[in-house]
Write an enzyme that holds these catalytic residues in place. Structure first.
Site, PDB file in Angstrom:
ATOM      1  N   HIS A  67      -3.074  -3.399  -3.388  1.00 53.88           N
ATOM      2  CA  HIS A  67      -2.409  -3.173  -2.106  1.00 53.88           C
ATOM      3  C   HIS A  67      -1.703  -1.035  -1.618  1.00 53.88           C
ATOM      4  CE1 HIS A  67      -0.028  -4.149   1.936  1.00 53.88           C
ATOM      5  NE2 HIS A  67      -0.134  -3.279   1.170  1.00 53.88           N
ATOM      6  N   HIS A  69      -1.863   2.163  -0.573  1.00 54.13           N
ATOM      7  CA  HIS A  69      -2.384   3.274   1.222  1.00 54.13           C
ATOM      8  C   HIS A  69      -1.904   5.276   1.438  1.00 54.13           C
ATOM      9  CE1 HIS A  69      -0.864   0.273   4.166  1.00 54.13           C
ATOM     10  NE2 HIS A  69       0.377   0.180   2.620  1.00 54.13           N
ATOM     11  N   ASN A 285       9.339  -2.308   4.529  1.00 54.66           N
ATOM     12  CA  ASN A 285       8.788  -3.103   4.842  1.00 54.66           C
ATOM     13  C   ASN A 285       7.708  -4.111   4.357  1.00 54.66           C
ATOM     14  OD1 ASN A 285       8.740  -4.747   7.404  1.00 54.66           O
ATOM     15  ND2 ASN A 285       7.785  -4.139   8.657  1.00 54.66           N
ATOM     16  N   ASP A 312       1.251  -1.862  -3.152  1.00 53.51           N
ATOM     17  CA  ASP A 312       2.414  -1.416  -1.533  1.00 53.51           C
ATOM     18  C   ASP A 312       2.815   0.330  -1.352  1.00 53.51           C
ATOM     19  OD1 ASP A 312       2.555  -0.979   1.236  1.00 53.51           O
ATOM     20  OD2 ASP A 312       4.035  -2.648   1.211  1.00 53.51           O
TER      21      ASP A 312
HETATM   22 ZN   LIG Z   1       2.243  -4.365   4.944  1.00 46.64          ZN
END
Ligand SMILES: [Zn+2]
Length: 439
Positions: A67, A69, A285, A312
């Protein structure tokens, strides 16, 4: 045969095969040739072999982050595929799966192919794109999921947002079931979340901040467990933060429902009390939750309810993160601090052995995505991470390879300094102190 590479003096941890012993690791032509005496004799006797001495270090399969970005295309002021994967290598990762909430989102074949191509050009890590569940991540019409999976997507997700519509989630699960990939859910009820900015509890009340109840996550986890049961599809729950979600996942697994889960390091080392200083670097979040939630997550990692550990990794620009708490975007970077934080949170307090931790950041995430690898078995691509579990280092965001500097861990002293990362036998990161010698 090219010159073999020998990594010598380290403790080999290959939890997939239950191996934990000091031995040489031999690599030839980008592939694992074997451990110690198991490597072919002509490799071990090769006079041109290069030797790296790593006494006191752990040698394990390359770390995997399910995970991240990477922000490309469209948000290159935050991160690029090149900088994000360089950060991955620096953090010991050889494989990452990247989320589709780019601008525009990864919802068609050319964009999936673009990510794969750019990652290959950069050469720092294996990048597996995750495709959007719905067109434009708007939550209305499904993408051409089969086409996107054929193009190389390893999962689908509308991460950043949940798949809110239960009927669309049902259809996505039916489709992906046939394709053998999971739907990764950012579990959140948008109405319950409202415009909350932190965990709803004592601290948010005291600070006078709008809260996000744990139920915002847990009701969606419960709904998705039922939809996974209905369809036989595989739901993977991203960044689990709440104890109540863990209870639901545990029960779902016991019923034989195909539900897997991950969490991220910040939920294990921080609680909502970290928000007291109103530092936007503590805004993520799902939000940092209570000490009780943190303890439930640790228990769930230990008993396997939470299958794997992710980061994340969510880079933002300094300007965005320097605004006040309410206005700042959610998310922090994670690739370059994850290993140290996981050792600090899980291994040092003896919740997990080092070997059990490595399983959760190598083989387990690959299994969730149905990908091979995660072991140092002969014949496998030489994706290898070497780190010193005892050596402490200080987090300095200014030194990150990531363009994102948004970390709440600035100045923290962490264990587990990465010394070397190899991708298919090629060095993608090497600490300055590590020297090589001819034999
Ligand atoms: Zn998320």
């Amino acid at each position: 045969m090219a010159s073999p590479l020998c990594i010598r003096g380290g403790r080999i941890l290959d939890p997939a095969r239950g191996i934990d012993r000091v031995q040489d690791l031999w690599i030839v032509d980008g592939t694992i040739a074997g451990l110690g005496e198991d490597a072919p004799a002509d490799v071990r006797s090769n006079r041109s072999a290069e030797v790296m001495q790593v006494p006191g270090s752990v040698i394990c399969p390359g770390l995997v982050d399910i995970h991240v970005h990477l922000r490309e295309p469209g948000q290159e002021e935050k991160e690029t595929i090149e900088s994000g994967t360089r950060a991955a290598a620096r953090g010991g990762f050889t494989t990452v799966a990247c989320m589709p909430n780019t601008t525009p989102p990864l919802d068609d074949r050319p964009r999936i192919e673009h990510v794969i191509r750019r990652a290959r050009e950069a050469g720092h890590a294996r990048v597996h794109p995750i495709a959007a569940v719905t067109r434009g991540q708007m939550g209305e019409a499904l993408t051409e999921i089969e086409d996107l999976v054929q193009a190389g997507a390893v999962a689908v997700s509308d991460d950043g947002k949940p798949v809110r519509n239960a009927e669309i989630m049902r259809r996505a699960l039916q489709l992906t079931r046939a394709l053998g990939v999971p739907v990764i859910q950012h579990a959140e009820d948008p109405d319950l979340k409202g415009d909350g900015v932190m965990h709803e509890g004592w601290t948010s009340t005291r600070l006078g901040m709008k809260g996000i109840p744990d139920a915002a996550e847990s009701v969606m986890v419960a709904r998705d467990a039922l939809l996974a049961e209905l369809t036989g599809g595989h739901v993977h729950v991203a960044h689990v933060s709440a104890g109540r979600s863990v209870e639901i996942i545990r029960k779902a697994k016991a019923r034989g429902i195909r539900m897997t889960a991950e969490t991220a390091p910040h939920y294990l080392v921080l609680t909502d009390e970290a928000v007291e200083g109103f530092d936007p670097r503590t805004k993520m979040n799902p939000p940092l939750r209570s000490a009780k939630d943190r303890d439930a997550l640790i228990e769930a990692i230990v008993d396997g309810t939470i299958d794997c550990l992710a980061t994340d990794h969510a880079p933002h620009t300094e300007i965005e993160k320097d605004s006040d708490f309410d206005a700042a975007p959610f998310g922090i970077v994670g690739l370059e601090t994850a290993l140290g934080l996981y050792i600090k949170a899980l291994v040092e307090p003896k919740h997990l052995s080092l070997s059990e931790l490595i399983l959760r950041i190598t083989l387990n995430p690959l299994r969730v995505l149905g990908l091979p690898g995660g072991t140092l078995e002969a014949g496998q691509p030489a994706d290898v991470t070497v780190f010193d579990p005892a050596r402490r280092w200080t987090v300095r965001a200014a030194e990150f390879a990531s363009m994102g500097r948004n970390t709440p861990f600035e100045g923290w002293e962490l264990p587990g300094r990465v010394a070397l990362t190899l991708l298919g036998g090629r060095v993608t990161y090497r600490a300055a102190a590590l020297e090589t010698s001819a034999r």
